[in-house]
Every structure is written in structure tokens, then in C-alpha cells.
Design a protein around this motif. Sequence first.
Motif, short mmCIF file in Angstrom:
data_model
loop_
_atom_site.label_atom_id
_atom_site.label_comp_id
_atom_site.label_asym_id
_atom_site.label_seq_id
_atom_site.Cartn_x
_atom_site.Cartn_y
_atom_site.Cartn_z
N VAL A 216 39.63 34.51 50.41
CA VAL A 216 39.86 33.16 50.93
C VAL A 216 38.53 32.47 51.21
O VAL A 216 38.33 31.30 50.87
CB VAL A 216 40.73 33.22 52.21
CG1 VAL A 216 40.76 31.86 52.90
CG2 VAL A 216 42.13 33.68 51.87
N ARG A 217 37.56 33.20 51.83
CA ARG A 217 36.26 32.59 52.10
C ARG A 217 35.54 32.22 50.81
O ARG A 217 34.80 31.23 50.77
CB ARG A 217 35.39 33.57 52.91
CG ARG A 217 35.82 33.73 54.34
CD ARG A 217 34.74 34.45 55.15
NE ARG A 217 34.49 35.79 54.62
CZ ARG A 217 35.14 36.88 54.99
NH1 ARG A 217 36.12 36.79 55.88
NH2 ARG A 217 34.86 38.05 54.47
N ALA A 218 35.78 32.99 49.76
CA ALA A 218 35.14 32.70 48.48
C ALA A 218 35.84 31.56 47.73
O ALA A 218 35.38 31.16 46.66
CB ALA A 218 35.13 33.95 47.62
N GLY A 219 36.94 31.06 48.28
CA GLY A 219 37.65 29.96 47.63
C GLY A 219 38.54 30.39 46.49
O GLY A 219 39.01 29.55 45.72
N ARG A 220 38.82 31.66 46.40
CA ARG A 220 39.64 32.17 45.30
C ARG A 220 41.13 32.11 45.64
O ARG A 220 41.97 31.99 44.75
CB ARG A 220 39.24 33.61 44.98
CG ARG A 220 37.77 33.79 44.58
CD ARG A 220 37.55 33.50 43.13
NE ARG A 220 38.19 34.50 42.28
CZ ARG A 220 37.64 35.68 41.96
NH1 ARG A 220 36.43 36.00 42.43
NH2 ARG A 220 38.28 36.51 41.17
N ARG B 122 41.54 38.97 40.54
CA ARG B 122 41.84 38.43 39.22
C ARG B 122 43.29 38.75 38.81
O ARG B 122 43.97 37.94 38.19
CB ARG B 122 40.87 39.00 38.18
CG ARG B 122 39.47 38.43 38.26
CD ARG B 122 38.56 39.03 37.19
NE ARG B 122 37.18 38.59 37.36
CZ ARG B 122 36.71 37.42 36.92
NH1 ARG B 122 37.52 36.60 36.25
NH2 ARG B 122 35.46 37.11 37.11
N ALA B 123 43.76 39.94 39.18
CA ALA B 123 45.15 40.29 38.88
C ALA B 123 46.11 39.38 39.62
O ALA B 123 47.14 38.94 39.06
CB ALA B 123 45.40 41.75 39.26
N VAL B 124 45.82 39.06 40.89
CA VAL B 124 46.65 38.13 41.65
C VAL B 124 46.60 36.74 41.02
O VAL B 124 47.63 36.05 40.88
CB VAL B 124 46.21 38.10 43.12
CG1 VAL B 124 46.95 37.02 43.89
CG2 VAL B 124 46.41 39.46 43.78
N GLU B 125 45.39 36.29 40.68
CA GLU B 125 45.25 34.97 40.05
C GLU B 125 46.06 34.88 38.77
O GLU B 125 46.67 33.84 38.48
CB GLU B 125 43.78 34.68 39.79
CG GLU B 125 42.94 34.47 41.04
CD GLU B 125 41.45 34.38 40.77
OE1 GLU B 125 40.76 33.68 41.55
OE2 GLU B 125 41.00 35.01 39.80
N LYS B 126 46.07 35.97 37.98
CA LYS B 126 46.83 35.98 36.72
C LYS B 126 48.32 35.83 36.99
O LYS B 126 49.04 35.09 36.30
CB LYS B 126 46.55 37.28 35.98
CG LYS B 126 47.19 37.35 34.60
CD LYS B 126 46.76 38.64 33.90
CE LYS B 126 47.39 38.71 32.51
NZ LYS B 126 46.98 39.95 31.79
N SER B 127 48.82 36.52 38.01
CA SER B 127 50.23 36.43 38.38
C SER B 127 50.58 35.03 38.87
O SER B 127 51.61 34.46 38.52
CB SER B 127 50.55 37.46 39.46
OG SER B 127 51.85 37.29 39.97
#
Length: 570
Positions: free
Chosen positions: A490-494, A457-462
Motif C-alpha cells: 500500500v505504501r508503495a502505491g501498488r 504481482r500475482a494479486v495485481e494479475k487477479s
Amino acid sequence: MYVIATAGHVDHGKSTLVQRLTGMWPDRLAEEQRRGLTIDLGFAWTEIDGRELAFVDVPGHERFVGNMLAGVGPVPAVMFIVAATEGWMPQSQEHLAALDALGVRHALVVITKADLTDPQGAIEQAEAAFADTAMAHPPIGLSTDLDGVRAQLVRLVDRLPPPDTTADVRLWVDRSFTVRGAGTVVTGTLAAGTLRVGDELEHAGRRVTVRGLQSLGRQRSVVGPVARVAVNLRGIDRQEIGRGDTLRTPDAWLDTGEIDVALRSAEELHRELVLHIGSAAVPVHVRPLGTAARLRLARPLPLRVGDVGLLRDPGRHRIAAGVEVLDVRPAPLRRRGAARERAAELAEGRTRPPVCARVAELRSMGLPVAGQRVGAWMVDADWWAARRADAVAAARQWSADHDVAAGMPLETLRRAIGLPAAELVAPLLAGTDLVVADGRVRPPGLTLPPRVDEAVRAVEKSLAVAPFRAPDADTLADLRLGAPELAAAVRAGRLTRIADGIVLGPDACERAADILRALPEPFTVAEAKRALDTTRRVAVPLLEQLDARRLTRRRDDGTRTVGEGRLPHT
């Protein structure tokens, strides 16, 4: 055709009777004719009332009992000879014990030399001896009445059970020789199955071809059971095949070096005896198991459950026991009490069929094809259900212990639950909620453990602020996102993996292609880097990804244009 073996004490007139019945003298060796003594197997044939009868004439001397057993092993019926002048003799008894041990059930007794003395004594002795065998109360004829003997032979063969013409071939070889211009020829008694010119057979792990067939002195294109047959072989030298070997249907027989057997009429068993089965005579080490025994063979033989043979002590000139094969792939007797438990099983006539085996393997072992069919396999339903429960539990536990892994390796699961082949894993798990893909087994859904979810989630926020500014190695290390955690995201599609240690959002490639379409073409890496507001560290592998997906096209000079490719669904 019907095949009948002779039996009886030396010099009681076996060969002479065969010659009188067929017009053919069965002794073929010069030494036999010189000494007037049958040493090896002889063969003759005739036709009686429309029935073709072939005789395997065996030696009666105690020194040649091994040869005698090679002749009677595959034969379903016997003509037992007793001379009126001598009556029941030692080799009469040993021959009878051998026939009984081999499971012969059809016999005709012929009293020879009845013109020299009253045959009644020999008749009574024979009746008494046969009374204790499975051939009790055989018909008895006199050689002085050949027409009566012929009639009794017809009645004898008419009682024989019909052979199986469709069975797998296993021809026990009793002779091997070379014919000039033809090559290697072997002979034997075909007890079941059918031979045809052109057939491919197996011997000692190699393939040989049936070049020609002969039976009762005539060339044949097909020979069915039961029959005396000579087989001309292509692809093998005469020195490479001999008595005790087999020709058999390819891939249909299991060569085994250890068997469990039931013992019949067993006397004192020594550790080292000789197993006679078919035309083979093989030294064996005997491990008694109550009313049964485990035999370790000096050389492997193609055996099946139900095969019948005998154990002989050649030093003492005695039949030690009749044997019936109960298991051709017995489990080791290593743990304490295993021999005692196995003896109890075998005493009840029970053998444990494999809980999981290929159908072809069951057939090669001589076992019924019964159970639950799974592709080319047959499994015990209870065992299969237990393996399924174990597999589900093992896969879930493994996933819990390896929360960021792609799933339990299929081979690891196979070994953990005791499946014999990886191909059984997918059908085993059919109907469960486990997913089998890419050589791994995992529970449904691709959820991330809380610690990884929070870091992602922290990476996604950045990335939401700067979509092409991939977090650097230090940032990932601070977030404790190593290669396994990134692969799980990656496997989870995130996330999308661009290169080792470089991840962007799941739609990064498509977004990048949309931005690059606004650039004048062709464009350089530097121009793409500026348009995407990223670093060369990210831009170069990202463009290579776009090239691979045909979203961009790289020109010879290193510049690029936007392509027409599409992203695959993920």
C-alpha cells in the motif's frame, strides 16, 4: 553602591571602626550588645566622596566562623582589622585563609588601637601574612587617621571591577525575617544582575514575587549590583527561606548535587567537610582527584562553572582548601580508570563541555555558548557529523533487516545513535537522502523486496481480471502476504487497503465510483455489489471508504447516492 566586608580576630575593633566610619553601630542583636561581642552579621552604611559604601560586619570569634563566611562569600572587597595591641592572631590567620580561598582580591588593612602601642609590629605581621595571598601588598591604614582610612576606602572601591547589571540574578540570602504589615523579608548582597519591584523570582522550585525593595534604609524600585538589598517577598512564608538559600532568575540556574572542583592551597582533605559558597554552608563528601576533587553535596545548590568557595573542617577550625567549580554535571566515575583519567583532565584545567546541550542549559551551567547551532541546541561539530554518519548507517541497516516495514521508528534511531531529543533527528538527517515522515526514518523510494513484489504481482494479475474480487485470506496466506507485506504494498502505491485483510488495486475507489454513477439513485448495497461484481465482504467496506471520501453519500435508510468528492493524490 560598594559592599565591603570586615574581617579579623575577635575584639580587634571591627564593629567599633565601622561605627566610627558610618555613625551606625552594626551589632543588632540584644545578646551582642549585652556581651559586647559580634555573634552574627551586622550591617551599616555611609557615603564617602559621593560613593555609597555598605559594610557587612562579621564576627571574629572562632565559634562563629560559619557566620563570618556567610557574610564575606558574595562580597568583592574586605577591610581587614588587626589590633596593634595583640598583632596577628589565630582568627586573623583563619579569616585571611578564608578570604584567599574565596578568591577575594581587594583588601584594605586597618591597624586599630594604634593609640595604645606602636603599630609597627602589627603592620609587619600583616604584610608578611598577606604576602602569600592574592591580596599581597594591601594598603595599610591606622584607625587613628579616619580621614586617611576613608581615602583608602575610596581608592579601594574605585579599583573594583564593574559588576554585570544584565546577569542572571542569584541572591544568596543571609537573613530572613517578618515585617508586620509587609510579610517576609530577606536580605543579601546582590553581586550581579538587577532586581525590580514586581519581578518574579525562583526559590526551591517555586515562584515568588518581589513586593518591595529597600537598600541603605531607603525604598527602591530598582536595585543593581553590587548592593546590600532587602527584598520583601509575596508568596512565601518566612519559615520557608533562610540563610544559604537563594532567590534567582527563573529557569536560569541548574541545581546540582555533585560537582568537580579545582583545589587551591589544599591541606589534608577528609572525606567529610563543609562547603561554604555564597551564604551557604553545606556538608559534602569529598573524593580527591589529584589536584581536584569531586564533591557530593548534602543538598543541591544553584551553581555554575567558575563559582568560588572553600572547604572547611569545622572540627579542627581550619580552612581545608579553596575551590573553583569546574563542572556542575560531571560524568559518573564507574568504569575502571575513569577517576584517573578525570584527574588528569582536571589537572590540566580541562573540563569536557557537553557535546550536545540546549543553549539555555549551557547558560545555566555557566558554560560558553559555542559550537554549531541547531535550533535551540548547541552541538559539537565533529560529534554532530559522527552522529549523522551513524544515523545513516543505522537507518539503512534497519531497513535491510526489516524490508517490508515503513521505516525505522524515529525513537529507535534516536536511542541507537545517542541523541538526547527526538527533535534533533530531522535536522541531523537534513542533507542526506533519508526520509523522515510519520515518526519513521527510511531510505528514499518505496521498493518492495523481490519475494513481496512477486506475490503482489500475482494479486495485481487477479485484480486485472476482476478489479473488485479481493483475494481471500487463504489466497493471501498462500502468497505469504501478511499484514506487514500488504502495508508495504500500500505504501508503495501498488494496492489500496479497504479493510483489514482486504486489498484492491490502487485506483479501486475511483473506478468503483465511476461504475456506481451509472446506477439509478438511490441504490442499495446489494445493487452496488452486483454492479461491481464483488461480494458483500468487499462491497460493504468499499462503500464505507467511498462515503468517507465523499464519493458516495449514505442516506438514513441505508441507500446511497453518488457524491461530488474527489480522491486525494497518493
